[in-house]
Design a protein around this motif. Structure first.
Motif, PDB file in Angstrom:
ATOM      1  N   THR A 251      19.136   4.626 -73.495  1.00 49.87           N
ATOM      2  CA  THR A 251      18.108   4.255 -74.468  1.00 49.87           C
ATOM      3  C   THR A 251      17.366   2.992 -74.038  1.00 49.87           C
ATOM      4  O   THR A 251      16.131   2.927 -74.087  1.00 49.87           O
ATOM      5  CB  THR A 251      18.736   4.036 -75.849  1.00 49.87           C
ATOM      6  OG1 THR A 251      19.425   5.221 -76.247  1.00 49.87           O
ATOM      7  CG2 THR A 251      17.679   3.690 -76.886  1.00 49.87           C
ATOM      8  N   ILE A 252      18.112   1.987 -73.602  1.00 49.64           N
ATOM      9  CA  ILE A 252      17.501   0.723 -73.181  1.00 49.64           C
ATOM     10  C   ILE A 252      16.683   0.917 -71.910  1.00 49.64           C
ATOM     11  O   ILE A 252      15.592   0.353 -71.764  1.00 49.64           O
ATOM     12  CB  ILE A 252      18.589  -0.351 -72.975  1.00 49.64           C
ATOM     13  CG1 ILE A 252      19.262  -0.696 -74.316  1.00 49.64           C
ATOM     14  CG2 ILE A 252      17.999  -1.605 -72.357  1.00 49.64           C
ATOM     15  CD1 ILE A 252      18.332  -1.311 -75.341  1.00 49.64           C
ATOM     16  N   ALA A 253      17.168   1.743 -70.993  1.00 52.32           N
ATOM     17  CA  ALA A 253      16.432   1.983 -69.753  1.00 52.32           C
ATOM     18  C   ALA A 253      15.076   2.625 -70.028  1.00 52.32           C
ATOM     19  O   ALA A 253      14.067   2.268 -69.414  1.00 52.32           O
ATOM     20  CB  ALA A 253      17.253   2.859 -68.813  1.00 52.32           C
ATOM     21  N   VAL A 254      15.043   3.554 -70.967  1.00 56.45           N
ATOM     22  CA  VAL A 254      13.792   4.225 -71.320  1.00 56.45           C
ATOM     23  C   VAL A 254      12.773   3.225 -71.867  1.00 56.45           C
ATOM     24  O   VAL A 254      11.567   3.346 -71.639  1.00 56.45           O
ATOM     25  CB  VAL A 254      14.053   5.360 -72.327  1.00 56.45           C
ATOM     26  CG1 VAL A 254      12.758   5.879 -72.936  1.00 56.45           C
ATOM     27  CG2 VAL A 254      14.799   6.506 -71.644  1.00 56.45           C
ATOM     28  N   LEU A 255      13.243   2.199 -72.580  1.00 59.36           N
ATOM     29  CA  LEU A 255      12.341   1.201 -73.154  1.00 59.36           C
ATOM     30  C   LEU A 255      11.562   0.430 -72.085  1.00 59.36           C
ATOM     31  O   LEU A 255      10.509  -0.130 -72.377  1.00 59.36           O
ATOM     32  CB  LEU A 255      13.125   0.212 -74.024  1.00 59.36           C
ATOM     33  CG  LEU A 255      13.754   0.755 -75.307  1.00 59.36           C
ATOM     34  CD1 LEU A 255      14.520  -0.352 -76.026  1.00 59.36           C
ATOM     35  CD2 LEU A 255      12.694   1.350 -76.226  1.00 59.36           C
ATOM     36  N   THR A 256      12.102   0.383 -70.858  1.00 60.12           N
ATOM     37  CA  THR A 256      11.404  -0.342 -69.787  1.00 60.12           C
ATOM     38  C   THR A 256      10.613   0.602 -68.886  1.00 60.12           C
ATOM     39  O   THR A 256      10.119   0.183 -67.839  1.00 60.12           O
ATOM     40  CB  THR A 256      12.398  -1.138 -68.925  1.00 60.12           C
ATOM     41  OG1 THR A 256      13.228  -0.229 -68.187  1.00 60.12           O
ATOM     42  CG2 THR A 256      13.259  -2.046 -69.776  1.00 60.12           C
ATOM     43  N   GLY A 257      10.502   1.853 -69.288  1.00 63.69           N
ATOM     44  CA  GLY A 257       9.719   2.801 -68.511  1.00 63.69           C
ATOM     45  C   GLY A 257      10.510   3.635 -67.535  1.00 63.69           C
ATOM     46  O   GLY A 257       9.932   4.401 -66.759  1.00 63.69           O
ATOM     47  N   CYS A 258      11.844   3.521 -67.540  1.00 65.70           N
ATOM     48  CA  CYS A 258      12.675   4.318 -66.641  1.00 65.70           C
ATOM     49  C   CYS A 258      12.931   5.704 -67.239  1.00 65.70           C
ATOM     50  O   CYS A 258      12.848   5.884 -68.456  1.00 65.70           O
ATOM     51  CB  CYS A 258      14.006   3.614 -66.384  1.00 65.70           C
ATOM     52  SG  CYS A 258      13.864   2.144 -65.355  1.00 65.70           S
ATOM     53  N   PRO A 259      13.299   6.681 -66.413  1.00 64.91           N
ATOM     54  CA  PRO A 259      13.627   8.013 -66.916  1.00 64.91           C
ATOM     55  C   PRO A 259      14.880   7.990 -67.775  1.00 64.91           C
ATOM     56  O   PRO A 259      15.686   7.060 -67.715  1.00 64.91           O
ATOM     57  CB  PRO A 259      13.859   8.831 -65.636  1.00 64.91           C
ATOM     58  CG  PRO A 259      13.191   8.053 -64.549  1.00 64.91           C
ATOM     59  CD  PRO A 259      13.312   6.614 -64.946  1.00 64.91           C
ATOM     60  N   GLU A 260      15.050   9.040 -68.573  1.00 65.98           N
ATOM     61  CA  GLU A 260      16.208   9.136 -69.462  1.00 65.98           C
ATOM     62  C   GLU A 260      17.497   9.371 -68.680  1.00 65.98           C
ATOM     63  O   GLU A 260      18.556   8.884 -69.065  1.00 65.98           O
ATOM     64  CB  GLU A 260      15.999  10.279 -70.452  1.00 65.98           C
ATOM     65  CG  GLU A 260      17.118  10.442 -71.464  1.00 65.98           C
ATOM     66  CD  GLU A 260      16.887  11.624 -72.382  1.00 65.98           C
ATOM     67  OE1 GLU A 260      17.171  11.491 -73.583  1.00 65.98           O
ATOM     68  OE2 GLU A 260      16.433  12.682 -71.897  1.00 65.98           O
ATOM     69  N   GLU A 261      17.415  10.128 -67.610  1.00 67.59           N
ATOM     70  CA  GLU A 261      18.620  10.429 -66.839  1.00 67.59           C
ATOM     71  C   GLU A 261      19.036   9.248 -65.961  1.00 67.59           C
ATOM     72  O   GLU A 261      18.167   8.528 -65.455  1.00 67.59           O
ATOM     73  CB  GLU A 261      18.378  11.642 -65.945  1.00 67.59           C
ATOM     74  CG  GLU A 261      18.361  12.961 -66.686  1.00 67.59           C
ATOM     75  CD  GLU A 261      18.265  14.117 -65.708  1.00 67.59           C
ATOM     76  OE1 GLU A 261      19.277  14.375 -65.019  1.00 67.59           O
ATOM     77  OE2 GLU A 261      17.186  14.716 -65.621  1.00 67.59           O
ATOM     78  N   PRO A 262      20.365   9.076 -65.801  1.00 68.35           N
ATOM     79  CA  PRO A 262      21.419   9.888 -66.374  1.00 68.35           C
ATOM     80  C   PRO A 262      21.575   9.665 -67.882  1.00 68.35           C
ATOM     81  O   PRO A 262      21.541   8.529 -68.347  1.00 68.35           O
ATOM     82  CB  PRO A 262      22.666   9.446 -65.624  1.00 68.35           C
ATOM     83  CG  PRO A 262      22.361   8.059 -65.163  1.00 68.35           C
ATOM     84  CD  PRO A 262      20.900   8.021 -64.907  1.00 68.35           C
TER      85      PRO A 262
END
Length: 450
Positions: free
Chosen positions: A250-261
């Motif tokens: 969830t936090i990674a997506v907030l910075t523009g990264c993909p959801e996976e893994p």
């Protein structure tokens, strides 16, 4: 994002640096900040107050005492989730595939952990571990584990016959066993808080009740990452490290990264042995893992407080913090079911999953698993104990990602290029925490030129 994308950092330089903490005399203990304090600028903000985040914050400030570093945690205390809800085992590094980060960092981390515990006077017990083969079909797999442990550099492991095994544990039955004398037990929550104290004693700032839900690019050249919480708190950062466990995707997506893994939560439930049975074994006793299934199986573990736990099972949690059957989050559950990787995994392991759910609801079924090697434990000897939730990283094809995963792929603008995500740090993450922290600090120094 493919898990084999070049953005996933899997082979960092394990450079050990020894830099003493240069603390100011009047700054021995730094007060923790609350939501009413004025926002501030930091060279590094670490998000996540579990054992990996706290160890990393400690390592970074030890190496760079001149930097302003903060750690933020969404709960009211540190080690609230996985770091404070686990079996407490100090793993030796037997199970992991040679050459993986898990194998390398666990062996290094065990040595660093014992050195740290001795230095800080934290109570632990080097009680050892028996991995027991109770059927002939398990003996070849036991031998494979032995060879794997040797390749990983695990110290002093040896194979035992049934007589030698009973000399160590008179109540344990089996054909053969693998003995790991350096496996131990400790309270990893206590260790996490000790890391935080080290960090604060060196001038680091700690924020509790700070749940990050937004990153905004700030109009400040030196501190371009604006970190905002659900309560409207905000701090500014030059660089960010996230170690968010159950919420790492969830936090990674907030910075523009993909959801996976994708993180899929699995609850592990333990039983306590009643007090008059707590002396039935003095060491960790594990089954030989079945390669057909993704988890280790039910084992017996003495706790540092004198109690003994039996477990865990492994069942899907209905939300990322689903410690009980009644814990349910509609949004998170829909996300789990909507993830193609989970659906593929669920179909593959449907029978296994149903058995695990049955063992959760019917205690005697879980007891039967431990009776394979300790017959004297009955259903009358156990009561329901604690539960933890494992953050299981999963790929879109349903593969369970077992190794540590770090993502430094630039996301959106100045934010994504200044953030390093720890996307997966499963067991033995606690044992490996000091080794992981060194690796993360190396990575941040190389990526961000700190």
């Amino acid at each position: 994002m493919s898990i084999v994308n070049k953005s996933v950092f899997l082979m960092p330089t394990l450079l050990s640096k020894t830099i003493q903490c240069a603390c100011l005399p009047n700054n021995a203990v730094t007060q923790r900040y609350n939501s009413q304090q004025k926002r501030q600028n930091y060279d590094i903000v670490v998000i996540g107050g579990g054992i990996v985040g706290s160890a990393s914050a400690r390592e970074l400030i030890n190496r760079h005492p001149q930097l302003r570093i903060a750690i933020v945690e969404k709960e009211s205390r540190f080690a609230f989730h996985q770091s404070g809800n686990n079996s407490g085992v100090i793993h030796a590094g037997i199970y992991y595939k040679p050459g993986t980060l898990k194998a390398k960092l666990c062996v290094e981390g065990l040595n660093l952990s014992y050195q740290y515990l001795d230095k800080k006077g934290i109570k632990y017990s080097k009680c050892g571990k028996l991995i027991v083969a109770t059927q002939r079909s398990e003996v070849p797999r036991l031998l494979e584990l032995y060879e794997r442990g040797i390749k990983n550099g695990v110290k002093d492991i040896k194979l035992l016959d049934s007589k030698e095994m009973r000399e160590l544990e008179p109540n344990c039955k089996g054909l053969e066993a693998l003995w790991s004398p350096h496996t131990g037990i400790v309270n990893w929550g206590e260790v996490t808080n000790s890391y935080i104290k080290d960090f604060e004693d060196c001038g680091g700032k700690s924020y509790l009740n700070f749940e990050v839900n937004k990153f905004i690019e700030a109009e400040i050249a030196d501190f371009p990452v604006r970190v905002i919480s659900t309560k409207g708190q905000e701090i500014y950062a030059k660089y960010v490290l996230t170690c968010c466990g159950l919420h790492s995707d969830t936090i990674a997506v907030l910075t523009g990264c993909p959801e996976e893994p994708k993180i899929i939560p699995f609850r592990g439930e333990y039983l306590y042995l009643v007090p008059n049975k707590s002396k039935i074994a003095k060491t960790n006793i594990y089954p030989v893992p079945d390669p057909r299934f993704p988890f280790l199986g039910v084992h017996l573990t003495p706790k540092i407080d004198g109690r003994v736990i039996v477990g865990p099972n492994a069942i899907l949690a209905f939300c990322k913090e689903g410690y009980r059957w009644g814990d349910f989050n509609t949004t998170e559950f829909k996300e789990i079911l909507g993830f193609s990787g989970f659906r593929k995994m669920a179909l593959k392991y449907a029978g296994f999953g149903l058995k695990e759910m049955s063992r959760s609801l019917i205690m005697p079924l879980q007891v039967m698993q431990i009776q394979k090697y300790i017959q004297d434990i009955t259903s009358a000897d156990v009561v329901r104990g604690p539960a933890g939730v494992r953050a299981q990283a999963m790929a879109k094809d349903g593969t369970l990602i077992e190794d540590f995963v770090f993502d430094s792929k630039p996301g959106s603008g100045a934010i994504g290029s200044r953030v390093l995500h720890c996307r997966n740090a499963p067991s033995p993450g606690a044992t490996s925490s000091l080794a992981i922290a060194k690796m993360i600090a190396d990575k941040m120094e190389n990526e961000f030129k700190i």
